[in-house]
Design a protein around this motif. Sequence first.
Motif, short mmCIF file in Angstrom:
data_model
loop_
_atom_site.label_atom_id
_atom_site.label_comp_id
_atom_site.label_asym_id
_atom_site.label_seq_id
_atom_site.Cartn_x
_atom_site.Cartn_y
_atom_site.Cartn_z
N ALA A 67 0.82 -1.21 0.00
CA ALA A 67 0.00 0.00 0.00
C ALA A 67 0.86 1.27 0.00
CB ALA A 67 -0.92 0.01 1.22
N LEU A 68 2.12 1.14 0.43
CA LEU A 68 3.01 2.30 0.46
C LEU A 68 3.68 2.57 -0.88
CD1 LEU A 68 4.81 1.83 3.90
CD2 LEU A 68 3.02 3.48 3.35
N ARG A 69 3.57 1.63 -1.79
CA ARG A 69 4.29 1.78 -3.07
C ARG A 69 3.87 3.05 -3.81
NH1 ARG A 69 7.05 -2.10 -6.41
NH2 ARG A 69 7.34 -1.23 -8.48
N LYS A 70 2.59 3.35 -3.83
CA LYS A 70 2.12 4.54 -4.55
C LYS A 70 2.69 5.80 -3.91
CE LYS A 70 -1.99 6.90 -6.28
NZ LYS A 70 -3.48 6.89 -6.36
N ASP A 71 2.72 5.84 -2.57
CA ASP A 71 3.30 7.01 -1.89
C ASP A 71 4.75 7.20 -2.28
OD1 ASP A 71 1.05 7.85 -0.48
OD2 ASP A 71 1.49 6.59 1.26
N ILE A 72 5.50 6.11 -2.31
CA ILE A 72 6.92 6.19 -2.64
C ILE A 72 7.11 6.65 -4.09
CG2 ILE A 72 9.04 4.85 -2.91
CD1 ILE A 72 8.09 3.13 -0.57
N GLU A 73 6.30 6.13 -4.98
CA GLU A 73 6.41 6.53 -6.38
C GLU A 73 6.04 8.00 -6.56
OE1 GLU A 73 5.47 2.19 -8.48
OE2 GLU A 73 3.83 3.61 -8.13
N GLU A 74 5.02 8.46 -5.84
CA GLU A 74 4.63 9.87 -5.94
C GLU A 74 5.71 10.77 -5.35
OE1 GLU A 74 2.01 11.36 -7.45
OE2 GLU A 74 1.64 9.36 -8.27
N ASP A 75 6.32 10.33 -4.25
CA ASP A 75 7.39 11.13 -3.65
C ASP A 75 8.59 11.22 -4.58
OD1 ASP A 75 5.77 11.46 -1.46
OD2 ASP A 75 6.85 10.06 -0.17
N MET A 76 8.85 10.15 -5.31
CA MET A 76 9.97 10.19 -6.25
C MET A 76 9.67 11.18 -7.38
SD MET A 76 13.01 9.18 -7.02
CE MET A 76 13.35 7.82 -5.90
N LYS A 77 8.44 11.30 -7.80
CA LYS A 77 8.09 12.31 -8.80
C LYS A 77 8.35 13.71 -8.26
CE LYS A 77 4.44 9.59 -11.08
NZ LYS A 77 2.98 9.50 -11.35
N LYS A 78 8.03 13.92 -6.98
CA LYS A 78 8.29 15.22 -6.36
C LYS A 78 9.80 15.49 -6.31
CE LYS A 78 4.12 14.99 -3.53
NZ LYS A 78 3.57 14.82 -2.15
N LEU A 79 10.56 14.44 -6.05
CA LEU A 79 12.01 14.59 -6.05
C LEU A 79 12.51 14.96 -7.44
CD1 LEU A 79 14.78 14.36 -4.73
CD2 LEU A 79 14.72 11.89 -5.19
N GLY A 80 11.96 14.34 -8.46
CA GLY A 80 12.34 14.67 -9.82
C GLY A 80 12.08 16.13 -10.15
N ALA A 81 10.94 16.64 -9.69
CA ALA A 81 10.60 18.05 -9.92
C ALA A 81 11.56 18.96 -9.16
CB ALA A 81 9.15 18.32 -9.49
N LEU A 82 11.90 18.57 -7.92
CA LEU A 82 12.84 19.36 -7.13
C LEU A 82 14.21 19.38 -7.79
CD1 LEU A 82 13.62 20.91 -4.54
CD2 LEU A 82 14.07 18.67 -3.47
N LEU A 83 14.64 18.25 -8.32
CA LEU A 83 15.93 18.17 -8.97
C LEU A 83 15.99 19.11 -10.18
CD1 LEU A 83 18.72 16.88 -9.35
CD2 LEU A 83 17.59 15.03 -10.62
N LYS A 84 14.92 19.13 -10.95
CA LYS A 84 14.88 20.04 -12.11
C LYS A 84 14.95 21.49 -11.67
CE LYS A 84 12.28 17.01 -15.25
NZ LYS A 84 11.01 16.83 -16.00
N GLU A 85 14.24 21.80 -10.58
CA GLU A 85 14.24 23.17 -10.06
C GLU A 85 15.63 23.58 -9.59
OE1 GLU A 85 12.48 25.41 -6.11
OE2 GLU A 85 11.27 23.83 -7.03
N VAL A 86 16.28 22.70 -8.84
CA VAL A 86 17.61 23.00 -8.33
C VAL A 86 18.62 23.10 -9.47
CG1 VAL A 86 19.51 22.08 -6.94
CG2 VAL A 86 17.19 22.03 -6.05
N SER A 87 18.51 22.19 -10.44
CA SER A 87 19.44 22.20 -11.57
C SER A 87 19.27 23.45 -12.41
CB SER A 87 19.21 20.95 -12.43
OG SER A 87 19.47 19.78 -11.69
N ALA A 88 18.03 23.89 -12.58
CA ALA A 88 17.77 25.09 -13.38
C ALA A 88 18.29 26.34 -12.68
CB ALA A 88 16.27 25.22 -13.64
N ALA A 89 18.17 26.36 -11.34
CA ALA A 89 18.58 27.53 -10.58
C ALA A 89 20.10 27.59 -10.44
CB ALA A 89 17.93 27.52 -9.20
N GLY A 90 20.74 26.43 -10.51
CA GLY A 90 22.18 26.40 -10.33
C GLY A 90 22.58 26.29 -8.87
N GLN A 91 21.78 26.87 -7.99
CA GLN A 91 22.03 26.78 -6.55
C GLN A 91 20.73 27.08 -5.83
OE1 GLN A 91 24.97 29.75 -5.79
NE2 GLN A 91 23.54 31.45 -5.91
N PRO A 92 20.57 26.64 -4.58
CA PRO A 92 19.35 26.92 -3.83
C PRO A 92 19.20 28.41 -3.59
CG PRO A 92 20.61 25.14 -2.80
CD PRO A 92 21.48 25.76 -3.86
#
Length: 203
Positions: A166-191
């Motif tokens: 039952a936790l698999r969906k939560d983990i998969e959704e959290d990984m999508k959020k991580l992917g979005a955060l990674l794109k944001e950080v990469s685009a900004a160059g720094q926090p």
Amino acid sequence: MDTSDTPEKIAQEVRGCTLCPLSNTRKQAVPGEGPANPTMMFIGEGPGYHENEQGRPFVGPAGQFLEELLASIGLKRSDVFIANVVKCRPPNNRDPMPSEIAACDPYLERQIKLLNPKIIVTLGRYSMAKFFPSQTISRLHGQSRLREGRYYLAMYHPAAALHNPALRKDIEEDMKKLGALLKEVSAAGQPPAVEEPQQLRLF
């Protein structure tokens, strides 16, 4: 941190470590692995059977799931650094004890300072508790927090989904959020230079 520190120097010290009783029962210590200048660092709880056999982190079923999760956001495990809060397998895969976590913490701290990742992903409640001691993983998972110029994102441990599908969906959704955060950080160059006050109150 010693200015002569290197990932391999820390790894060699971990492999020979006798600071806690886990050194008496391990087969191989598991220092961690990944690039020397990673954007992301994943921190799990402790080695299991397969990791103890191979001396590498996340090589069992939970590791296979982690690789699937990374692939879902376009990454390979070689793109990230993977470590644990304890570097040796607790007997019978029991939870790590506070004294064991404390013995390993200087190694992990040195790795974090040396690698200086822009994002740290905590996998499981023991890893999360290092940075968010007053939080629960059921409340915090999937939320990114900014502290001293670095993002932290808590996730359930991949093994949790193997025991509780039952936790698999939560983990998969959290990984999508991580992917979005990674794109944001990469685009900004720094926090961003300014951290939000409501985030700081969580620490």
